[in-house]
Write an enzyme that holds these catalytic residues in place. Structure first.
Site, mmCIF file in Angstrom:
data_model
loop_
_atom_site.group_PDB
_atom_site.id
_atom_site.type_symbol
_atom_site.label_atom_id
_atom_site.label_comp_id
_atom_site.label_asym_id
_atom_site.label_seq_id
_atom_site.Cartn_x
_atom_site.Cartn_y
_atom_site.Cartn_z
ATOM 1 N N LYS A 28 5.803 -11.567 11.098
ATOM 2 C CA LYS A 28 5.464 -12.955 11.487
ATOM 3 C C LYS A 28 6.585 -13.891 11.058
ATOM 4 O O LYS A 28 7.190 -13.676 10.012
ATOM 5 C CB LYS A 28 4.179 -13.414 10.777
ATOM 6 C CG LYS A 28 2.929 -12.615 11.121
ATOM 7 C CD LYS A 28 1.753 -13.143 10.302
ATOM 8 C CE LYS A 28 0.487 -12.336 10.536
ATOM 9 N NZ LYS A 28 -0.585 -12.673 9.563
ATOM 10 N N HIS A 42 -9.551 -17.899 3.868
ATOM 11 C CA HIS A 42 -8.842 -17.308 2.727
ATOM 12 C C HIS A 42 -9.520 -17.721 1.415
ATOM 13 O O HIS A 42 -9.721 -16.908 0.514
ATOM 14 C CB HIS A 42 -7.387 -17.785 2.692
ATOM 15 C CG HIS A 42 -6.547 -17.303 3.840
ATOM 16 N ND1 HIS A 42 -5.732 -18.135 4.575
ATOM 17 C CD2 HIS A 42 -6.391 -16.070 4.365
ATOM 18 C CE1 HIS A 42 -5.107 -17.428 5.499
ATOM 19 N NE2 HIS A 42 -5.491 -16.170 5.401
HETATM 20 O O1 PNS Z 1 -1.828 -12.653 5.754
HETATM 21 P P1 PNS Z 1 -1.138 -11.416 6.256
HETATM 22 O O2 PNS Z 1 0.080 -11.793 7.093
HETATM 23 O O3 PNS Z 1 -2.069 -10.479 6.959
HETATM 24 O O4 PNS Z 1 -0.639 -10.633 4.940
HETATM 25 C C1 PNS Z 1 0.185 -9.491 5.041
HETATM 26 C C2 PNS Z 1 0.987 -9.340 3.737
HETATM 27 C C3 PNS Z 1 1.838 -10.577 3.503
HETATM 28 C C4 PNS Z 1 0.014 -9.158 2.596
HETATM 29 C C5 PNS Z 1 1.899 -8.064 3.878
HETATM 30 O O5 PNS Z 1 2.770 -8.236 4.957
HETATM 31 C C6 PNS Z 1 2.677 -7.779 2.587
HETATM 32 O O6 PNS Z 1 2.136 -7.152 1.699
HETATM 33 N N1 PNS Z 1 3.944 -8.284 2.501
HETATM 34 C C7 PNS Z 1 4.789 -8.088 1.345
HETATM 35 C C8 PNS Z 1 5.871 -7.006 1.634
HETATM 36 C C9 PNS Z 1 5.237 -5.625 1.632
HETATM 37 O O7 PNS Z 1 4.755 -5.156 0.611
HETATM 38 N N2 PNS Z 1 5.245 -4.975 2.805
HETATM 39 C C10 PNS Z 1 4.655 -3.643 2.957
HETATM 40 C C11 PNS Z 1 3.161 -3.767 3.216
HETATM 41 S S1 PNS Z 1 2.364 -2.186 3.303
#
Ligand code: PNS
Length: 164
Positions: free
Chosen positions: A41, A17
């Site tokens: 998750k 990251h």
């Molecule tokens: O590290 P990750 O788990 O791959 O990140 C995914 C993350 C946290 C960026 C995604 O789940 C997210 O954007 N979460 C915030 C809520 C949201 O906007 N959900 C719709 C995503 S299209």
């Protein structure tokens, strides 16, 4: 000035990251690391701990002008709030692309936010938060996969989750 957001669940933030954030910063002047919730998750570390880890890691890495914040809801709402037009994410391989493409399409559909992908450094392509936790769960070494001090936090959280 373009503002880019590097989002993730960061459970925990890894050297992979950090590499993506550093490289995002090398091409964009204003970068914000967004600690968000991935609904698919369940996190080991609480959001405040994940944020604190990110802030410490940025400071240790000399990335003092990169901000970090919690995303309470939708990522695109956060982007709109802070005036960010680009999301930057890392890709280690095909599985990452499969997971990222629908999110990228959805974020563009919802708010016109574009996603730019950075290909992972091959030396870090094996590093993921889930594998870090898996290795730590079975007492394997993780300190060379995460920023300084993060291994201790992860081991303590795993220990207390065992006791719960
Ligand atoms: O590290 P990750 O788990 O791959 O990140 C995914 C993350 C946290 C960026 C995604 O789940 C997210 O954007 N979460 C915030 C809520 C949201 O906007 N959900 C719709 C995503 S299209």
């Amino acid at each position: 000035m373009t503002t880019a957001v590097c989002p993730g669940s960061f459970d925990p933030f890894t050297l992979g990251h950090l590499d993506v954030v550093r490289r995002a910063r090398s091409v964009v002047d204003d970068v914000v690391v967004a600690v968000a919730r991935n609904a698919s998750k369940s996190a080991l570390l609480d959001a405040e701990t994940r944020l604190e880890i990110v802030r410490n890691a940025l400071s240790e890495a000399g990335l003092d002008d990169v901000r970090a914040a919690l995303v309470p809801g939708l990522l695109v709402d956060f982007c709109t709030e802070i005036g960010a037009t680009v999301v930057v994410k890392g890709l280690r391989g095909g599985a990452d692309l499969d997971a990222e493409l629908p999110m990228s399409h959805m974020n563009r559909h919802l708010a016109g936010v574009e996603t730019v992908f950075v290909t992972a450094d091959p030396a870090l392509a094996h590093v993921s938060s889930s594998l870090v936790k898996d290795v730590a769960r079975f007492d394997g070494p993780i300190d060379d996969l995460v920023p300084a001090g993060v291994g201790t936090v992860v081991r303590a959280a795993l220990q207390s989750s065992k006791g719960a």
